[in-house]
Design an enzyme around this catalytic site. Structure first.
Site: not given
Ligand code: OTU
Length: 650
Positions: A141, A284, A326, A396
């Site tokens: 991922d 994250d 995030e 993303d």
């Molecule tokens: C985040 O994403 C990361 O930025 C993504 O790249 C990962 O795939 C994901 O976590 C899992 O680790 O969790 O709080 O709409 O905006 O999945 C938001 C998709 C997240 C991303 C969402 C985001």
């Protein structure tokens, strides 16, 4: 705060630790622990107070904080003290960030060092290196499925390379941002492997179930995050013979923070990277930290308590290190990740401004600023010592996360309006030049997000193919307009690595079996250094974008009114195509900037009469900082050209 119960426990713990730590210089550690211990103890008790091993866990937590403090390099301890003194340092307008992949932008961590001049040329002084930790080669991922939280992926370099890079960056006054994936691990992480082999201790690190009974109840209320690539929130693990919660991809196992051992492990990991020299840690998916039956398992109160604990603990050991939340969630929820009922941030100091990002995209598609104005007006107040991370694109997809109410008040049906936006950005809407791809299409909810590079989404790809000069101009203007907003809005602007040279979508990911199902890779291409060289050649697209951005960044850094001290005021104007706000310097209120942006493809008038009461246009016009030209007033109005903005000063 002094409180007897927690204080007597603190004394007991310190007595136990005494022997180990006596030889180290712990004065600052003790003061900070004393200051935060009441909060740490209260939060820990709220979350874990019912457990028979509560005290043992508390001791283990404090031991972790002390051990990591003892390891903290003198230079980093010094920087902690300096930041303590200059506590508003991160609110300054001087910071401009960029997010990049070290293997796509450069040749790994070592290679990145030789690419720093490019970043400095543009004016970047905050570097978010996308996840670099050890991941399985296939199911990673993009680095968010971590196999080992303390090891750098060998394809990018070694852990020592990060330490060296951090030191190099510090010399150049560039901040280093690293990811800590707090919500989940890869199914190949040691903890998951042990859980699979039947070790109960590690099964308790995750949400593991014998049958579908509980998972089915969870599913009733949990939304799906990757409905196409990884539907549902649980995965059957053959080896373990059990179901495990996997909110994101099936190979990303959600960590169970009902278990304090997990929290302590994560604090240890956070401090490990703080000690390697990270200035800021991007946490994250923080909205997902706490799972509760009957809820969406997002934005739960306990997720906030956990973040407060992480912050309180980090402040004891590495107080100079900041957190980025995030949390790509509803507008009203995002600001809570700064911490509620507080004056200073008590969870994360910085949060992704996903609302502003989605509103900007709305303005690009509708070519007006109706919803943008509404959305900005409804943005919740931010705390004093907290700031937004403003961005146009990131790695993303784009989620259309503005509020339904604001959409309705702007005269839209929220569902149909989002449909329109998806159609627009995927090029389905008649006349749209956008080349985005639908991501995470969920037929059950009708929700769809959008992948695509900035340049391709604003029509540059189409325009170049058609060799349509006017359309090329419009696309470049849109790129600059959006950046003009994130650079002046208030907060830290975060650019995305290919955007300063107009990087288009890349279909290369389709050749890679491990990536082809995930179209977010369309905008995660290898940085094209040959194309980047064209930034020196006047007349090229690359030069037009890069040189304008470079200038805007330099101007932002000089403009004290752009620092983030709750010094933005949105102005109500009668032209729905415009977004107009002013920024003022708190120290010197005569330093004011009026930001006026036109999202329409026709020139638009801004009546200046009403602005005079704010002290603008008292003379016959104002100066635009970016073009360095005088903007005259005629018929009591100024004219803003199509897809353009002004930063106006006296
Ligand atoms: C985040 O994403 C990361 O930025 C993504 O790249 C990962 O795939 C994901 O976590 C899992 O680790 O969790 O709080 O709409 O905006 O999945 C938001 C998709 C997240 C991303 C969402 C985001």
């Amino acid at each position: 705060m002094y409180e007897q119960v927690s204080h007597s426990m603190l004394n007991e713990i310190l007595a136990e630790l005494k022997a180990e730590v006596e030889s180290h210089q712990l004065r600052h550690f003790y003061t900070r622990l004393g200051a935060n211990f009441y909060a740490i103890h209260s939060l820990f008790r709220l979350l874990y107070g019912d457990r028979p091993d509560f005290k043992e866990q508390m001791v283990s937590l404090v031991e972790t904080l002390a051990a990591r403090y003892i390891e903290r390099e003198p230079s980093l301890r010094k920087s902690d003290l300096a930041r303590e003194k200059d506590y508003n340092w991160f609110l300054s307008q001087k910071w401009v960030g960029m997010a990049l992949y070290c293997d796509r932008f450069a040749d790994g961590l070592k290679g990145l060092r030789s690419r720093l001049p490019y970043l400095q040329d543009l004016g970047i002084n905050m570097l978010h290196i996308m996840p670099i930790l050890d991941c399985p080669p296939g199911n990673s991922d993009g680095g968010y499925a971590v196999r080992d939280f303390r090891r750098v992926n060998s394809r990018y370099g070694a852990t020592e390379d990060i330490v060296e890079l951090a030191a190099t960056l510090r010399k150049r006054d560039i901040l280093l941002v690293l990811d800590v994936v707090v919500n989940h691990t890869s199914n190949e992480h040691e903890w998951a492997q042990k859980a699979r082999k039947g070790e109960k201790k590690y099964q308790d690190y995750y949400y593991v179930f014998d049958n579908r009974d509980i998972p089915d109840i969870y599913e009733e209320t949990m939304p799906e995050i990757f409905p196409v690539n990884s539907p549902g929130n649980f995965t059957w693990d053959e080896e373990m013979g059990k179901w495990v919660m996997t909110v994101f991809n099936s190979y990303q196992w959600d960590l169970n923070y009902h278990n304090p051992a997990v929290l302590i492990e994560m604090i240890d990991i956070i401090l490990f990277w703080a000690n390697k020299g990270a200035d800021i840690l991007r946490l994250d998916a923080v909205a997902f930290l706490w799972k509760k039956i009957g809820s969406t398992c997002q934005n739960e109160r306990e997720a906030h308590l956990l973040l407060q604990l992480l912050k309180d603990c980090c402040q004891v050991t590495a107080p100079g290190v900041l957190f980025i939340a995030e949390a790509i969630v509803a507008p009203g929820e995002i600001a809570k990740y700064f911490g509620e009922d507080a004056i200073n941030a008590k969870e994360c100091e910085i949060a992704y401004n996903a609302t502003f990002m989605s509103l900007l995209w709305d303005a690009v598609a509708t070519k007006n600023a109706l919803l943008l104005n509404r959305g900005v007006r409804s943005l919740p107040d931010k705390l004093e010592r907290a700031t937004w991370l403003n961005y146009v694109r990131c790695h993303d997809d784009i989620g259309l996360g503005f509020s339904d109410d604001d959409a309705r008040l702007s005269g839209y049906d929220p569902f149909r309006h989002r449909r329109f936006l998806v159609d627009y950005f995927t090029g389905k809407f008649p006349g749209s030049p956008a080349r985005g791809l639908p991501f995470g299409d969920n037929p059950k909810t009708g929700d769809t997000r959008i992948s695509g590079s900035l340049a391709s989404l604003v029509g540059l790809e189409t325009a170049l193919e058609r060799n349509d000069k006017e359309a090329i101009d419009a696309a470049i203007k849109t790129i600059l307009l959006m950046h003009g907003m994130i650079l002046s809005f208030g907060g830290i602007p975060l650019l995305y690595y290919g955007d300063a040279i107009g990087t288009l979508n890349s279909a290369a990911y389709l050749e890679d079996q491990t990536k082809r199902h995930d179209n977010r890779w369309v905008h995660r291409s290898h940085f094209d250094w040959v194309k980047a060289e064209k930034r020196h050649q006047p007349g090229t697209v690359e030069h037009r974008i890069f040189s304008a951005l470079k200038r805007m960044i330099a101007l932002r850094k000089e403009t004290t009114a752009f620092a983030d001290f709750d010094n933005r005021q949105l102005l109500a104007v009668d032209n729905p195509n415009l977004l107009v706000f002013f920024r003022s310097d708190q120290q010197n209120c005569r330093n004011k900037i009026l930001v006026a942006a036109n999202f329409n493809i026709e020139p638009q008038s801004l009546h200046v009469g009403a602005l005079r009461s704010y002290g603008f246009f008292l003379q016959d016009g104002m100066k635009d900082l970016c073009s360095c030209t005088h903007i005259p007033v005629g018929n009591d109005a100024i004219v803003i050209p199509p897809l353009s903005f002004y930063w106006l000063a006296d």
